[in-house]
Design a protein around this motif. Structure first.
Motif, PDB file in Angstrom:
ATOM      1  N   VAL A 286       0.423  -8.859 -14.102  1.00  0.00           N
ATOM      2  CA  VAL A 286       0.631 -10.073 -12.854  1.00  0.00           C
ATOM      3  C   VAL A 286       0.395  -9.811 -12.027  1.00  0.00           C
ATOM      4  N   LYS A 287       0.285 -11.167 -11.478  1.00  0.00           N
ATOM      5  CA  LYS A 287      -0.309 -11.452  -9.913  1.00  0.00           C
ATOM      6  C   LYS A 287       0.224 -12.429  -8.431  1.00  0.00           C
ATOM      7  N   ARG A 288       0.836 -11.864  -7.977  1.00  0.00           N
ATOM      8  CA  ARG A 288       1.457 -12.428  -7.271  1.00  0.00           C
ATOM      9  C   ARG A 288       0.940 -12.808  -6.014  1.00  0.00           C
ATOM     10  N   PRO A 289       0.831 -14.490  -5.562  1.00  0.00           N
ATOM     11  CA  PRO A 289       0.443 -15.090  -4.010  1.00  0.00           C
ATOM     12  C   PRO A 289       0.101 -14.254  -3.330  1.00  0.00           C
ATOM     13  N   LYS A 290      -0.812 -14.460  -2.337  1.00  0.00           N
ATOM     14  CA  LYS A 290      -0.581 -12.956  -1.333  1.00  0.00           C
ATOM     15  C   LYS A 290       0.544 -13.505  -0.072  1.00  0.00           C
ATOM     16  N   SER A 291       1.058 -12.592   0.705  1.00  0.00           N
ATOM     17  CA  SER A 291       1.712 -13.167   1.647  1.00  0.00           C
ATOM     18  C   SER A 291       0.830 -12.961   3.697  1.00  0.00           C
ATOM     19  N   ASN A 292       1.544 -13.343   3.881  1.00  0.00           N
ATOM     20  CA  ASN A 292       1.351 -13.749   5.698  1.00  0.00           C
ATOM     21  C   ASN A 292       2.108 -13.403   6.222  1.00  0.00           C
ATOM     22  N   TYR A 293       2.851 -12.086   5.712  1.00  0.00           N
ATOM     23  CA  TYR A 293       3.530 -10.649   6.742  1.00  0.00           C
ATOM     24  C   TYR A 293       2.594 -10.193   7.245  1.00  0.00           C
ATOM     25  N   LYS A 294       2.872  -9.783   8.489  1.00  0.00           N
ATOM     26  CA  LYS A 294       2.704  -9.318   9.631  1.00  0.00           C
ATOM     27  C   LYS A 294       3.755  -7.741   9.808  1.00  0.00           C
ATOM     28  N   CYS A 295       3.239  -6.733   9.940  1.00  0.00           N
ATOM     29  CA  CYS A 295       3.748  -5.701   9.568  1.00  0.00           C
ATOM     30  C   CYS A 295       4.608  -5.460  11.016  1.00  0.00           C
ATOM     31  N   LYS A 296       5.443  -5.036  10.563  1.00  0.00           N
ATOM     32  CA  LYS A 296       6.887  -4.879  12.169  1.00  0.00           C
ATOM     33  C   LYS A 296       7.026  -3.373  11.955  1.00  0.00           C
ATOM     34  N   TRP A 297       5.964  -2.243  12.623  1.00  0.00           N
ATOM     35  CA  TRP A 297       6.460  -0.808  12.361  1.00  0.00           C
ATOM     36  C   TRP A 297       7.686  -0.780  12.236  1.00  0.00           C
ATOM     37  N   ASN A 298       8.383   0.471  11.314  1.00  0.00           N
ATOM     38  CA  ASN A 298       9.365   0.966  11.946  1.00  0.00           C
ATOM     39  C   ASN A 298       9.752   1.846  12.471  1.00  0.00           C
ATOM     40  N   GLU A 299       8.756   2.842  13.152  1.00  0.00           N
ATOM     41  CA  GLU A 299       8.406   4.313  14.212  1.00  0.00           C
ATOM     42  C   GLU A 299       9.878   4.637  14.061  1.00  0.00           C
ATOM     43  N   ASN A 300      10.882   4.585  13.264  1.00  0.00           N
ATOM     44  CA  ASN A 300      12.062   5.472  13.911  1.00  0.00           C
ATOM     45  C   ASN A 300      12.408   5.877  12.890  1.00  0.00           C
TER      46      ASN A 300
ATOM     47  N   ARG B  79      -0.321  -1.093 -18.155  1.00  0.00           N
ATOM     48  CA  ARG B  79      -0.705  -1.472 -19.537  1.00  0.00           C
ATOM     49  C   ARG B  79      -0.659  -2.057 -20.575  1.00  0.00           C
ATOM     50  N   ALA B  80      -0.430  -0.036 -21.319  1.00  0.00           N
ATOM     51  CA  ALA B  80       0.803   0.220 -22.480  1.00  0.00           C
ATOM     52  C   ALA B  80       2.032  -1.275 -23.026  1.00  0.00           C
ATOM     53  N   GLY B  81       2.960  -1.202 -21.238  1.00  0.00           N
ATOM     54  CA  GLY B  81       3.812  -1.550 -21.458  1.00  0.00           C
ATOM     55  C   GLY B  81       4.708  -1.813 -19.918  1.00  0.00           C
ATOM     56  N   HIS B  82       4.972  -2.620 -19.199  1.00  0.00           N
ATOM     57  CA  HIS B  82       6.047  -2.524 -17.900  1.00  0.00           C
ATOM     58  C   HIS B  82       7.183  -3.882 -18.084  1.00  0.00           C
ATOM     59  N   ILE B  83       7.849  -3.608 -17.312  1.00  0.00           N
ATOM     60  CA  ILE B  83       8.344  -4.627 -16.676  1.00  0.00           C
ATOM     61  C   ILE B  83       8.385  -5.833 -17.569  1.00  0.00           C
ATOM     62  N   PRO B  84       9.144  -7.182 -17.388  1.00  0.00           N
ATOM     63  CA  PRO B  84       7.935  -7.962 -17.161  1.00  0.00           C
ATOM     64  C   PRO B  84       7.870  -8.745 -15.528  1.00  0.00           C
ATOM     65  N   LYS B  85       7.155  -8.961 -15.331  1.00  0.00           N
ATOM     66  CA  LYS B  85       7.001  -9.101 -13.835  1.00  0.00           C
ATOM     67  C   LYS B  85       6.822  -8.565 -12.438  1.00  0.00           C
ATOM     68  N   ALA B  86       6.589  -7.695 -13.863  1.00  0.00           N
ATOM     69  CA  ALA B  86       6.981  -6.333 -12.526  1.00  0.00           C
ATOM     70  C   ALA B  86       4.946  -6.470 -11.821  1.00  0.00           C
ATOM     71  N   VAL B  87       4.950  -6.295 -10.370  1.00  0.00           N
ATOM     72  CA  VAL B  87       3.202  -5.944 -10.094  1.00  0.00           C
ATOM     73  C   VAL B  87       2.745  -4.704 -10.016  1.00  0.00           C
ATOM     74  N   SER B  88       1.718  -3.705 -10.558  1.00  0.00           N
ATOM     75  CA  SER B  88       0.881  -2.609 -10.588  1.00  0.00           C
ATOM     76  C   SER B  88       0.652  -2.420  -9.143  1.00  0.00           C
ATOM     77  N   LEU B  89       1.151  -1.427  -8.154  1.00  0.00           N
ATOM     78  CA  LEU B  89       0.832  -0.925  -7.026  1.00  0.00           C
ATOM     79  C   LEU B  89       1.347   0.871  -7.208  1.00  0.00           C
ATOM     80  N   THR B  90      -0.013   1.116  -7.798  1.00  0.00           N
ATOM     81  CA  THR B  90       0.364   3.096  -8.355  1.00  0.00           C
ATOM     82  C   THR B  90       0.447   4.068  -7.294  1.00  0.00           C
ATOM     83  N   TYR B  91       0.843   4.602  -7.313  1.00  0.00           N
ATOM     84  CA  TYR B  91       1.684   5.724  -6.458  1.00  0.00           C
ATOM     85  C   TYR B  91       0.554   6.247  -5.083  1.00  0.00           C
TER      86      TYR B  91
END
Length: 299
Positions: free
Chosen positions: A156-170, A57-69
């Motif tokens: 910044v909030k982007r439209p949701k994706s419809n991605y179905k995660c393909k889990w990479n167990e490797n 909130r104090a300042g971020h790269i333009p267009k960056a989406v926030s998802l904390t660690y």
């Protein structure tokens, strides 16, 4: 009319080709602040800010989406820093707008060793979820600031994706896998040397020492003191000396709880091309809690 349509299609094609060219020629796991600034308007680039919300909130790269660690880890079976449940991780990724082919550039703080590790851990988690091209901004948010590039306070909030995660167990190793591959896999322990040798105790662990046959490659060697990644030449030298040059070799990286292991996973897998590199997510916290899991002290 046809002439106008042709011109429109030609311009659209050139723009698409230009965006594709930029990504194709900079599709590296570590990107510079300069590259990110030049490609910020590329729709295929997704800037992921994993810093605390107050920092964002104090300042971020333009267009960056926030998802904390905190969104990229969980506590499981009394083990710290484990992968989130699949449904929770899938929801996090889709709600953010990430797709499998999204070129995600992770931006974090780099003042402390733990902050630097947060970015590599998120990159590994994205790779586990099937995101093909996670990258990290070299030097993090501080690198952007040092160039006097613009900041934004817009949420910044982007439209949701419809991605179905393909889990990479490797990219994940379980305890039983490690037990059965002690002789044919390179076990890389990234803890500091004194912990590795069992000369000092870790309050998180029930026993001291390391897995038989493991090599010690401390996490802090991946980074320079300023928080940027070490030079590829030095990383190659260290990797070759500890795990060899065979890029198809089975490698399992571990630490105390799976977090700091991501440092050398990222360096080996993403930067140096060791394609069969995994993280033992339970790491020594789980291993030391199993009285039947072997440990040795010293060298």
């Amino acid at each position: 009319m046809k002439k106008h349509l042709f011109c429109f299609l030609a311009v659209a094609f050139l723009l698409t080709a230009s965006f594709a060219y930029c990504l194709e020629n900079a599709n590296e796991p570590v990107v510079s602040a300069e590259w990110l600034y030049d490609n910020l308007d590329n729709p295929a680039v997704f800037v992921l800010d994993i810093r605390k919300v107050e920092d964002y909130r104090a300042g971020h790269i333009p267009k960056a989406v926030s998802l904390t660690y905190a969104a990229w880890r969980t506590m499981e079976n009394n083990l710290d820093c484990q992968l989130p449940h699949k449904d929770e991780l899938a929801d996090t990724i889709c709600s953010s707008g990430i797709h499998a082919d999204t070129f995600v550039v992770i931006v974090g703080n780099t003042d402390t060793e733990k902050q630097r590790i947060n970015s590599t851990r998120v990159a590994w988690t994205l790779k586990y979820a099937g995101v093909k091209r996670p990258a990290i901004l070299d030097g993090g948010h501080k690198a952007w600031i040092s160039k006097n590039y613009p900041l934004s306070t817009e949420w910044v909030k982007r439209p949701k994706s419809n991605y179905k995660c393909k889990w990479n167990e490797n990219v994940v190793a379980k305890k039983d896998y490690v037990k059965h591959h002690l002789k044919d896999a390179a076990i890389v322990d990234v803890r500091p040397e004194r912990l590795f040798k069992g000369e000092i105790s870790d309050p998180m662990l029930k026993r001291k020492g390391h897995i038989p046959g493991a090599v010690n490659l401390p996490y802090y060697l991946v980074f320079k003191k300023d928080g940027t990644f070490e030079e590829i030449k030095k990383l190659k030298f260290l990797a070759s000396a500890h795990v060899g040059d065979e890029k198809n070799k089975e490698i399992v990286v571990l630490c105390c709880n799976g977090q700091f292991a991501s440092s050398w996973w990222f360096a080996l897998s993403e930067m140096l091309g060791y394609v069969n590199t995994k993280i033992y997510d339970g790491s020594m916290e789980e291993w030391c809690g199993d009285k039947d899991a072997p440990l040795v002290e010293g060298e």
